[in-house]
Design a protein around this motif. Structure first.
Motif, short mmCIF file in Angstrom:
data_model
loop_
_atom_site.label_atom_id
_atom_site.label_comp_id
_atom_site.label_asym_id
_atom_site.label_seq_id
_atom_site.Cartn_x
_atom_site.Cartn_y
_atom_site.Cartn_z
N GLU A 21 -0.20 -5.57 9.46
CA GLU A 21 -0.62 -4.21 9.78
C GLU A 21 0.12 -3.73 11.03
O GLU A 21 0.12 -4.41 12.05
CB GLU A 21 -2.13 -4.16 10.00
CG GLU A 21 -2.90 -4.48 8.74
CD GLU A 21 -4.37 -4.59 8.95
OE1 GLU A 21 -5.10 -4.28 8.00
OE2 GLU A 21 -4.82 -5.00 10.03
N THR A 22 0.72 -2.57 10.92
CA THR A 22 1.47 -1.99 12.02
C THR A 22 0.57 -1.10 12.87
O THR A 22 -0.55 -0.77 12.47
CB THR A 22 2.64 -1.15 11.48
OG1 THR A 22 2.09 -0.10 10.68
CG2 THR A 22 3.59 -2.01 10.67
N ARG A 23 1.09 -0.68 14.01
CA ARG A 23 0.34 0.24 14.86
C ARG A 23 -0.01 1.53 14.13
O ARG A 23 -1.14 2.00 14.26
CB ARG A 23 1.09 0.50 16.16
CG ARG A 23 1.13 -0.73 17.06
CD ARG A 23 1.74 -0.44 18.40
NE ARG A 23 3.13 -0.05 18.30
CZ ARG A 23 4.14 -0.69 18.86
NH1 ARG A 23 3.92 -1.74 19.62
NH2 ARG A 23 5.37 -0.28 18.71
N PRO A 24 0.91 2.13 13.36
CA PRO A 24 0.52 3.34 12.62
C PRO A 24 -0.63 3.12 11.64
O PRO A 24 -1.49 3.99 11.47
CB PRO A 24 1.80 3.75 11.89
CG PRO A 24 2.90 3.19 12.74
CD PRO A 24 2.36 1.89 13.26
N MET A 29 -6.42 4.14 10.68
CA MET A 29 -7.76 3.60 10.42
C MET A 29 -8.75 4.08 11.49
O MET A 29 -9.90 4.40 11.19
CB MET A 29 -7.72 2.07 10.40
CG MET A 29 -9.07 1.42 10.15
SD MET A 29 -9.01 -0.38 10.27
CE MET A 29 -8.98 -0.60 12.03
N LEU A 30 -8.29 4.13 12.75
CA LEU A 30 -9.17 4.52 13.85
C LEU A 30 -9.20 6.03 14.08
O LEU A 30 -10.00 6.52 14.88
CB LEU A 30 -8.73 3.81 15.14
CG LEU A 30 -8.83 2.29 15.13
CD1 LEU A 30 -8.28 1.73 16.44
CD2 LEU A 30 -10.27 1.84 14.91
N GLY A 31 -8.31 6.76 13.42
CA GLY A 31 -8.27 8.21 13.58
C GLY A 31 -7.68 8.66 14.91
O GLY A 31 -8.10 9.68 15.47
N ILE A 32 -6.70 7.89 15.40
CA ILE A 32 -6.03 8.24 16.65
C ILE A 32 -4.52 8.19 16.44
O ILE A 32 -4.05 7.77 15.38
CB ILE A 32 -6.46 7.31 17.82
CG1 ILE A 32 -6.11 5.85 17.52
CG2 ILE A 32 -7.95 7.45 18.10
CD1 ILE A 32 -6.44 4.88 18.65
N LEU A 55 -12.60 -2.37 14.73
CA LEU A 55 -11.61 -3.45 14.69
C LEU A 55 -12.28 -4.80 14.43
O LEU A 55 -11.77 -5.60 13.64
CB LEU A 55 -10.80 -3.48 15.98
CG LEU A 55 -9.81 -2.33 16.14
CD1 LEU A 55 -9.28 -2.27 17.57
CD2 LEU A 55 -8.66 -2.46 15.15
N CYS A 56 -13.41 -5.05 15.07
CA CYS A 56 -14.13 -6.31 14.86
C CYS A 56 -14.58 -6.43 13.41
O CYS A 56 -14.45 -7.49 12.79
CB CYS A 56 -15.32 -6.40 15.81
SG CYS A 56 -14.87 -6.68 17.53
N GLU A 57 -15.09 -5.34 12.86
CA GLU A 57 -15.52 -5.35 11.47
C GLU A 57 -14.33 -5.51 10.53
O GLU A 57 -14.38 -6.30 9.58
CB GLU A 57 -16.27 -4.07 11.14
CG GLU A 57 -16.82 -4.04 9.73
CD GLU A 57 -17.62 -2.79 9.43
OE1 GLU A 57 -17.62 -2.39 8.25
OE2 GLU A 57 -18.25 -2.23 10.35
#
Length: 68
Positions: A21-24, A29-32, A55-57
């Motif tokens: 998984e890349t930063r994008p 996923m986080l909406g940022i 992220l933990c989930e």
């Protein structure tokens, strides 16, 4: 070739790499933005509680496994 990321959160970056998984991908996923993800990974910006929980989930890990 991209330079290695000097991160404050090596366990989180390792999980991202293990899951290909890349930063994008994580940013979406986080909406940022990807810039926000980068700044959080290097410790320039703080994570929100909501982001930490997601992220933990997502990685099925607890806080200490990802952020310590």
């Amino acid at each position: 070739m991209a330079r290695p990321l000097k991160t404050k959160y090596p366990n989180l970056v390792a999980e991202m790499k293990n899951n290909k998984e890349t930063r994008p991908i994580i940013a979406k996923m986080l909406g940022i933005t990807t810039v926000s993800i980068y700044r959080k990974l290097i410790g320039a910006n703080d994570w929100t509680i909501s982001e930490i929980e997601k992220l933990c989930e997502h990685y099925n890990k607890d806080y200490y496994e990802l952020f310590k």
